[in-house]
Design an enzyme around this catalytic site. Structure first.
Site, short mmCIF file in Angstrom:
data_model
loop_
_atom_site.label_atom_id
_atom_site.label_comp_id
_atom_site.label_asym_id
_atom_site.label_seq_id
_atom_site.Cartn_x
_atom_site.Cartn_y
_atom_site.Cartn_z
N GLU A 105 16.72 9.85 -62.62
CA GLU A 105 15.35 10.34 -62.68
C GLU A 105 15.37 11.82 -63.00
O GLU A 105 16.17 12.58 -62.45
CB GLU A 105 14.64 10.11 -61.33
CG GLU A 105 13.26 10.70 -61.25
CD GLU A 105 12.60 10.48 -59.89
OE1 GLU A 105 13.03 9.55 -59.18
OE2 GLU A 105 11.68 11.23 -59.53
N GLU A 122 6.56 18.72 -61.06
CA GLU A 122 5.81 18.23 -59.90
C GLU A 122 5.16 19.43 -59.21
O GLU A 122 5.73 20.51 -59.16
CB GLU A 122 6.72 17.54 -58.88
CG GLU A 122 7.25 16.20 -59.31
CD GLU A 122 7.99 15.52 -58.18
OE1 GLU A 122 7.38 14.64 -57.54
OE2 GLU A 122 9.15 15.88 -57.93
#
Length: 294
Positions: free
Chosen positions: A172, A177
């Protein structure tokens, strides 16, 4: 130790439904970033092999030839509190060249979440089955929402997650974010076997002068090569990761990955919205592009 981001599931809804395990990032310890530089190659100098500028009539849904819309409550992973809807209910073009993902405090259809009747709706999109890339410049120009409990993200998962190589072995890459209680900070993180969840490897980037990311559009990008990933904000590289950073574990980033874009509400990392969080909140996306050749 239980991580707030371990076991997150990817619910891919469309003509067929695929289910796989995935996760969003927990940032690495402060101070993990490398010195900022300006090595990121501007996207304008590259030949984009994936691009969406979100042109179309106001109220239109996203282009289904590029994006798959996920639905559901993410199986309760991370204790998020939103229900992801289909169509243009929470993800629609604004007619001015933007995609707007809207998080609302509502439950018009009695959607059920892990904790009972959901309190919020939002949207999550991915390119699994429509587009994947191996290496290149991946970027999104966006204006993120604000407020306690907001959790926008732009990230990638290894395509082999859908053929049984579960998270975190699939790999990932969290390109961006943000959690609402950190209005001036975004995070970039990698996850893989032996460095996932709370042990994900990453760093944060702070806007200068106490500015908030919700106040304007910013460009979030990675430059991804066989032996390195560099994160940048508005062309300023703030973090570089290589196989030497994963502590002898496997570097799982030499294969195709697909894109994910979502706006979560609540969860173990950001915490739930509070009385100071106003709704609706919007993640406004101007453009997403991937360039794999120079």
């Amino acid at each position: 130790m239980d991580s707030p981001h371990v076991g997150r599931r990817l619910l891919i809804a469309g003509i067929s439904t695929l289910v796989a395990a995935s996760a969003l990032a927990v940032p690495a310890a402060a101070g993990a970033s490398t010195p900022a530089d300006t090595a990121a190659k501007p996207a304008a100098q590259l030949s984009a092999d994936f691009s969406d500028t979100f042109d179309g009539p106001a109220g239109s849904a996203v282009d289904s030839s590029k994006w798959v819309q996920e639905t559901g409550d993410n199986n309760g992973n991370n204790h998020e509190r939103q229900y992801y809807t289909a169509g243009n209910a929470n993800a629609a073009l604004d007619g001015d060249g933007h995609l707007v993902i809207t998080a609302r405090k509502e439950n018009p259809s009695n959607y059920q979440c892990w904790y009972g009747t959901c309190e919020y709706t939002s949207a999550r999109l991915n390119t699994a089955g429509t587009y994947s890339a191996q290496y290149g410049h991946v970027e999104a120009r966006m204006k993120i929402p604000r407020g306690q409990g907001m959790w926008p993200a732009f990230w990638m998962l290894g395509t082999d997650i859908n053929s049984g190589n579960n998270w975190p072995n699939c790999g990932e890459v969290d390109i961006m974010e943000n959690i609402g209680k950190e209005p001036g900070t975004v995070h970039g993180t990698i996850h893989g076997p032996g460095y996932s969840g709370a042990s994900g490897i990453g760093a944060g980037y702070d806007l200068p002068g106490g500015a908030a990311f919700a106040d304007d559009f910013h460009t979030f990008a990675v430059d991804w090569a066989p032996d390195s990933i560099k994160w940048s904000v508005d062309g300023n590289v703030y973090e570089t990761r290589t196989p030497a950073d994963v502590g002898g574990n496997e570097w799982v980033f030499n294969k195709p990955f697909f894109l994910i874009l979502n706006l979560a509400v609540g969860g173990d990392w950001p915490g739930d919205p509070d009385g100071n969080t106003s709704f609706p909140q919007e993640l406004v996306v101007d453009e997403i592009s991937v360039s794999t050749s120079g």
